[in-house]
Design a protein around this motif. Structure first.
Motif, PDB file in Angstrom:
ATOM      1  N   PHE A 231       0.969  -1.158   0.073  1.00 45.29           N
ATOM      2  CA  PHE A 231      -0.052   0.018  -0.034  1.00 45.29           C
ATOM      3  C   PHE A 231       0.849   1.269  -0.028  1.00 45.29           C
ATOM      4  O   PHE A 231       1.803   1.175   1.034  1.00 45.29           O
ATOM      5  CB  PHE A 231      -0.846  -0.031   1.332  1.00 45.29           C
ATOM      6  CG  PHE A 231      -1.911   0.986   1.484  1.00 45.29           C
ATOM      7  CD1 PHE A 231      -3.050   1.262   0.903  1.00 45.29           C
ATOM      8  CD2 PHE A 231      -1.207   2.193   2.141  1.00 45.29           C
ATOM      9  CE1 PHE A 231      -3.968   2.262   1.297  1.00 45.29           C
ATOM     10  CE2 PHE A 231      -2.058   3.552   2.090  1.00 45.29           C
ATOM     11  CZ  PHE A 231      -3.488   3.308   1.797  1.00 45.29           C
ATOM     12  N   THR A 232       0.753   2.221  -1.046  1.00 44.72           N
ATOM     13  CA  THR A 232       1.513   3.294  -1.073  1.00 44.72           C
ATOM     14  C   THR A 232       0.569   4.651  -1.038  1.00 44.72           C
ATOM     15  O   THR A 232      -0.350   4.391  -1.779  1.00 44.72           O
ATOM     16  CB  THR A 232       2.423   3.312  -2.285  1.00 44.72           C
ATOM     17  OG1 THR A 232       3.207   2.165  -2.462  1.00 44.72           O
ATOM     18  CG2 THR A 232       3.504   4.617  -2.354  1.00 44.72           C
ATOM     19  N   THR A 233       1.027   5.520  -0.085  1.00 46.65           N
ATOM     20  CA  THR A 233       0.456   6.796  -0.257  1.00 46.65           C
ATOM     21  C   THR A 233       1.354   7.975  -0.326  1.00 46.65           C
ATOM     22  O   THR A 233       2.603   7.777   0.101  1.00 46.65           O
ATOM     23  CB  THR A 233      -0.679   7.276   1.017  1.00 46.65           C
ATOM     24  OG1 THR A 233      -1.230   8.408   0.887  1.00 46.65           O
ATOM     25  CG2 THR A 233       0.185   7.147   2.180  1.00 46.65           C
ATOM     26  N   ASP A 234       1.005   9.092  -1.344  1.00 45.70           N
ATOM     27  CA  ASP A 234       2.145   9.941  -1.469  1.00 45.70           C
ATOM     28  C   ASP A 234       1.799  11.190  -0.427  1.00 45.70           C
ATOM     29  O   ASP A 234       2.890  12.201  -0.383  1.00 45.70           O
ATOM     30  CB  ASP A 234       2.259  10.584  -2.843  1.00 45.70           C
ATOM     31  CG  ASP A 234       0.771  11.229  -3.192  1.00 45.70           C
ATOM     32  OD1 ASP A 234      -0.274  11.210  -2.440  1.00 45.70           O
ATOM     33  OD2 ASP A 234       0.684  12.017  -4.259  1.00 45.70           O
TER      34      ASP A 234
ATOM     35  N   LEU B 229      -1.422   7.967   9.036  1.00 44.34           N
ATOM     36  CA  LEU B 229      -0.519   7.062   8.420  1.00 44.34           C
ATOM     37  C   LEU B 229       0.289   8.165   7.516  1.00 44.34           C
ATOM     38  O   LEU B 229      -0.102   8.626   6.587  1.00 44.34           O
ATOM     39  CB  LEU B 229      -1.291   5.814   7.872  1.00 44.34           C
ATOM     40  CG  LEU B 229      -0.215   5.174   6.804  1.00 44.34           C
ATOM     41  CD1 LEU B 229       0.151   4.189   7.950  1.00 44.34           C
ATOM     42  CD2 LEU B 229      -1.056   4.173   5.901  1.00 44.34           C
ATOM     43  N   PRO B 230       1.429   8.237   8.081  1.00 44.23           N
ATOM     44  CA  PRO B 230       2.583   9.142   7.027  1.00 44.23           C
ATOM     45  C   PRO B 230       2.581   8.480   5.624  1.00 44.23           C
ATOM     46  O   PRO B 230       2.368   7.557   5.411  1.00 44.23           O
ATOM     47  CB  PRO B 230       3.884   8.989   7.733  1.00 44.23           C
ATOM     48  CG  PRO B 230       3.563   8.351   9.147  1.00 44.23           C
ATOM     49  CD  PRO B 230       2.382   7.568   8.934  1.00 44.23           C
ATOM     50  N   ALA B 231       3.078   9.467   4.756  1.00 42.57           N
ATOM     51  CA  ALA B 231       3.472   9.197   3.374  1.00 42.57           C
ATOM     52  C   ALA B 231       4.340   8.047   3.054  1.00 42.57           C
ATOM     53  O   ALA B 231       5.244   8.291   3.989  1.00 42.57           O
ATOM     54  CB  ALA B 231       3.825  10.441   2.415  1.00 42.57           C
ATOM     55  N   GLY B 232       4.119   7.097   2.396  1.00 47.27           N
ATOM     56  CA  GLY B 232       5.196   6.049   2.284  1.00 47.27           C
ATOM     57  C   GLY B 232       4.461   4.709   1.747  1.00 47.27           C
ATOM     58  O   GLY B 232       3.345   4.768   1.414  1.00 47.27           O
ATOM     59  N   SER B 233       5.414   3.977   1.901  1.00 44.83           N
ATOM     60  CA  SER B 233       4.928   2.567   1.273  1.00 44.83           C
ATOM     61  C   SER B 233       4.916   1.492   2.610  1.00 44.83           C
ATOM     62  O   SER B 233       5.941   1.402   3.308  1.00 44.83           O
ATOM     63  CB  SER B 233       5.799   1.877   0.319  1.00 44.83           C
ATOM     64  OG  SER B 233       5.567   2.587  -0.938  1.00 44.83           O
ATOM     65  N   TYR B 234       3.912   0.588   2.626  1.00 44.20           N
ATOM     66  CA  TYR B 234       3.703  -0.468   3.678  1.00 44.20           C
ATOM     67  C   TYR B 234       3.125  -1.552   3.162  1.00 44.20           C
ATOM     68  O   TYR B 234       2.315  -1.761   2.218  1.00 44.20           O
ATOM     69  CB  TYR B 234       2.406   0.171   4.584  1.00 44.20           C
ATOM     70  CG  TYR B 234       2.745   1.679   5.244  1.00 44.20           C
ATOM     71  CD1 TYR B 234       3.522   1.867   6.245  1.00 44.20           C
ATOM     72  CD2 TYR B 234       2.362   2.728   4.240  1.00 44.20           C
ATOM     73  CE1 TYR B 234       3.859   3.030   6.744  1.00 44.20           C
ATOM     74  CE2 TYR B 234       2.671   4.193   4.939  1.00 44.20           C
ATOM     75  CZ  TYR B 234       3.456   3.983   5.989  1.00 44.20           C
ATOM     76  OH  TYR B 234       3.807   5.480   6.373  1.00 44.20           O
ATOM     77  N   SER B 235       3.291  -2.845   3.920  1.00 46.00           N
ATOM     78  CA  SER B 235       2.903  -3.832   3.751  1.00 46.00           C
ATOM     79  C   SER B 235       1.614  -4.158   4.520  1.00 46.00           C
ATOM     80  O   SER B 235       1.493  -3.436   5.425  1.00 46.00           O
ATOM     81  CB  SER B 235       3.782  -5.112   4.081  1.00 46.00           C
ATOM     82  OG  SER B 235       4.847  -4.998   3.180  1.00 46.00           O
ATOM     83  N   VAL B 236       0.607  -4.542   3.976  1.00 46.08           N
ATOM     84  CA  VAL B 236      -0.866  -4.884   4.519  1.00 46.08           C
ATOM     85  C   VAL B 236      -0.927  -6.266   5.013  1.00 46.08           C
ATOM     86  O   VAL B 236      -0.809  -7.116   4.117  1.00 46.08           O
ATOM     87  CB  VAL B 236      -1.882  -4.351   3.665  1.00 46.08           C
ATOM     88  CG1 VAL B 236      -3.451  -4.412   4.404  1.00 46.08           C
ATOM     89  CG2 VAL B 236      -1.731  -2.832   3.151  1.00 46.08           C
TER      90      VAL B 236
END
Length: 177
Positions: free
Chosen positions: A82-85, A95-102
């Motif tokens: 999951f990625t958010t800019d 949830l800070p900007a970045g990439s995460y495993s869900v």
């Protein structure tokens, strides 16, 4: 001599044809759990979810293939990414900007959705245990599951209100602001 040349030419053609036919047949195979990517925008944040999309194939999904009370990778093969800019609020938690495993842990009524800062790992370890390092959990939110029309393949859907993980007859909606 002429016949030998013709024989070699025909043999070369036949071998080339068989090799190309075999290669073409191999190229048409669809993986059992193809990688899918869904993107969308929620309140100005660009969201991307990259996941493996397994099929139900007549199996009992929830409570068996995905056991209740046991964390799973929320997809197939590599952990779902999951990625958010931009910083977002997920079910009231920042949830800070970045990439995460869900990762998801289900009960028969709700789900805990965990966003973990480690990305790129295979989704499970030996014994079917989720490949999640709890020291890298950023947030975990609890959401109510909903009934949904049968979805043969696992899919993520992004809307202006958040995202849903939909598979079999269950939807796991996660609100984002």
């Amino acid at each position: 001599m002429k016949k030998a040349f013709q024989f070699k030419a025909i043999a070369t053609f036949v071998i080339a044809f068989l090799i190309s036919a075999t290669a073409m047949a191999q190229g048409g195979k669809v993986p059992a759990s193809p990688r899918e990517t869904v993107t969308g925008s929620i309140n100005g944040a660009n969201i991307t979810i990259d996941y493996g999309s397994p099929a139900a194939k007549g199996r009992k999904i929830y409570g068996e293939l995905v056991p209740y009370g046991k964390m799973w990778r929320a997809g197939a093969n590599e952990a779902t990414k999951f990625t958010t800019d931009k910083e977002i609020t997920v079910e009231g938690k920042k949830l800070p900007a970045g990439s995460y495993s869900v990762f998801v842990t289900l009960t028969d009524k709700d789900a805990v959705v965990t966003f973990n800062s480690q990305v790129g790992q295979w989704g499970i370890k030996g014994g079917g245990i989720a490949n999640e390092d709890p020291t890298k959990d950023v947030i975990a939110v609890t959401v109510k599951t909903k009934s949904a029309p049968m979805a043969e393949r696992l899919k993520y859907v992004i809307s202006s209100k958040g995202f849903e993980l939909v598979w079999d007859t269950i939807s796991i909606p996660v609100s984002i602001k």
